[in-house]
Design a protein around this motif. Sequence first.
Motif, mmCIF file in Angstrom:
data_model
loop_
_atom_site.group_PDB
_atom_site.id
_atom_site.type_symbol
_atom_site.label_atom_id
_atom_site.label_comp_id
_atom_site.label_asym_id
_atom_site.label_seq_id
_atom_site.Cartn_x
_atom_site.Cartn_y
_atom_site.Cartn_z
ATOM 1 N N VAL A 32 3.001 48.216 -54.328
ATOM 2 C CA VAL A 32 3.981 47.224 -54.718
ATOM 3 C C VAL A 32 3.773 46.168 -54.328
ATOM 4 O O VAL A 32 3.983 44.199 -54.316
ATOM 5 C CB VAL A 32 5.160 46.995 -54.144
ATOM 6 N N ILE A 36 4.609 41.654 -56.103
ATOM 7 C CA ILE A 36 6.198 41.128 -55.634
ATOM 8 C C ILE A 36 6.113 39.776 -55.156
ATOM 9 O O ILE A 36 6.645 39.012 -55.054
ATOM 10 C CB ILE A 36 6.421 42.307 -54.345
ATOM 11 N N ARG A 40 7.808 36.451 -56.439
ATOM 12 C CA ARG A 40 8.027 35.697 -54.922
ATOM 13 C C ARG A 40 7.029 34.260 -55.929
ATOM 14 O O ARG A 40 7.979 33.002 -55.006
ATOM 15 C CB ARG A 40 7.106 35.822 -54.087
ATOM 16 N N ASP A 77 13.791 46.480 -47.054
ATOM 17 C CA ASP A 77 15.153 46.714 -48.899
ATOM 18 C C ASP A 77 15.537 48.211 -48.387
ATOM 19 O O ASP A 77 15.009 48.933 -48.464
ATOM 20 C CB ASP A 77 13.904 46.872 -49.525
ATOM 21 N N CYS A 80 14.382 50.543 -51.170
ATOM 22 C CA CYS A 80 12.275 50.904 -51.011
ATOM 23 C C CYS A 80 12.705 52.210 -50.559
ATOM 24 O O CYS A 80 13.079 52.521 -49.298
ATOM 25 C CB CYS A 80 11.487 49.965 -49.773
ATOM 26 N N LEU A 110 13.268 43.549 -52.461
ATOM 27 C CA LEU A 110 12.153 43.476 -53.520
ATOM 28 C C LEU A 110 12.951 42.461 -54.680
ATOM 29 O O LEU A 110 13.537 43.720 -54.930
ATOM 30 C CB LEU A 110 11.479 44.516 -53.540
ATOM 31 N N HIS A 113 13.552 45.658 -58.281
ATOM 32 C CA HIS A 113 14.965 46.567 -57.028
ATOM 33 C C HIS A 113 16.130 46.019 -57.596
ATOM 34 O O HIS A 113 16.342 44.691 -57.374
ATOM 35 C CB HIS A 113 15.289 47.000 -55.686
ATOM 36 N N SER A 116 18.430 45.848 -54.773
ATOM 37 C CA SER A 116 18.422 45.519 -53.639
ATOM 38 C C SER A 116 19.496 44.422 -52.627
ATOM 39 O O SER A 116 19.362 44.622 -51.139
ATOM 40 C CB SER A 116 16.822 45.209 -53.553
ATOM 41 N N GLU A 192 8.189 36.057 -46.288
ATOM 42 C CA GLU A 192 7.384 35.387 -46.609
ATOM 43 C C GLU A 192 6.147 34.116 -45.993
ATOM 44 O O GLU A 192 4.868 34.502 -46.574
ATOM 45 C CB GLU A 192 8.098 34.576 -48.474
ATOM 46 N N GLY A 198 5.304 43.526 -48.822
ATOM 47 C CA GLY A 198 6.301 44.082 -49.020
ATOM 48 C C GLY A 198 6.948 45.233 -48.368
ATOM 49 O O GLY A 198 6.646 44.562 -47.650
ATOM 50 N N THR A 199 7.494 46.346 -48.522
ATOM 51 C CA THR A 199 8.444 46.598 -47.214
ATOM 52 C C THR A 199 7.750 48.159 -47.670
ATOM 53 O O THR A 199 7.451 48.826 -48.058
ATOM 54 C CB THR A 199 9.854 46.701 -47.460
#
Length: 227
Positions: A32, A36, A40, A77, A80, A110, A113, A116, A192, A198-199
């Motif tokens: 992912v 992502i 972003r 998240d 997630c 994320l 989702h 989320s 970021e 990712g998570t």
Amino acid sequence: MSTTASTSAPQRKPSKAKILVWILLVAIVAAVAIPILIARANSTPEVPEDVGQLVRENSRVLSKAPDEQAVLVEFLDYECEACRAAYPFVEDLRAEYGDTVTFVHRYFPLPGHRNSVNAAVAVEAAAQQGQYEAMYQRMFETQAEWGESAEDQSALFRGFAEDLGLDMAAFDAAVADPATEERIKLDVADGEALGVAGTPTFYLDGEVLNPESLEAFRAAVETAATD
């Protein structure tokens, strides 16, 4: 402080099944990460001047170690699946090392989702009434019921708050307050800036953790907790 790991309690080795879960977790994060980063990059939120802090004064502390030797930070998240897979392992670590390791959570919903952000807002609203831990646990324990849903699950999350006995007027006000979501966006901005893609992403004493297995993860935490 001693540099030798404590031998006062028997060591619990993770099962092969748990190690496989961790390998799957890492694979999911890798899969992912690219979309992502693209999502972003296409957004342009306001970035604070001090962006990139790993822990802030208002960061949600899952548990504070009375004899703190280390700090474990998790960007997560609630929708997630990899975070859900890591959840029981993190709780095991808390049970074992909670006296010397402080556990901190940072929100990192994320973009792919649907719920989320809604989940993070609900957890933050509960946290404002001192119920962060209970709400975070409820999210992961019920994720299979609402995760990946295309429908807004805010009403379900509100039901969780009612079950916890929260002041619902205050909860609703917090959910509606733009400052609550801004609080979550600040965590995202910090993540970021730190390179989180990712998570779950974990930092132990300021260094990102990239363990090859649950056993390696546990060993890193144990070393930090006893140094």
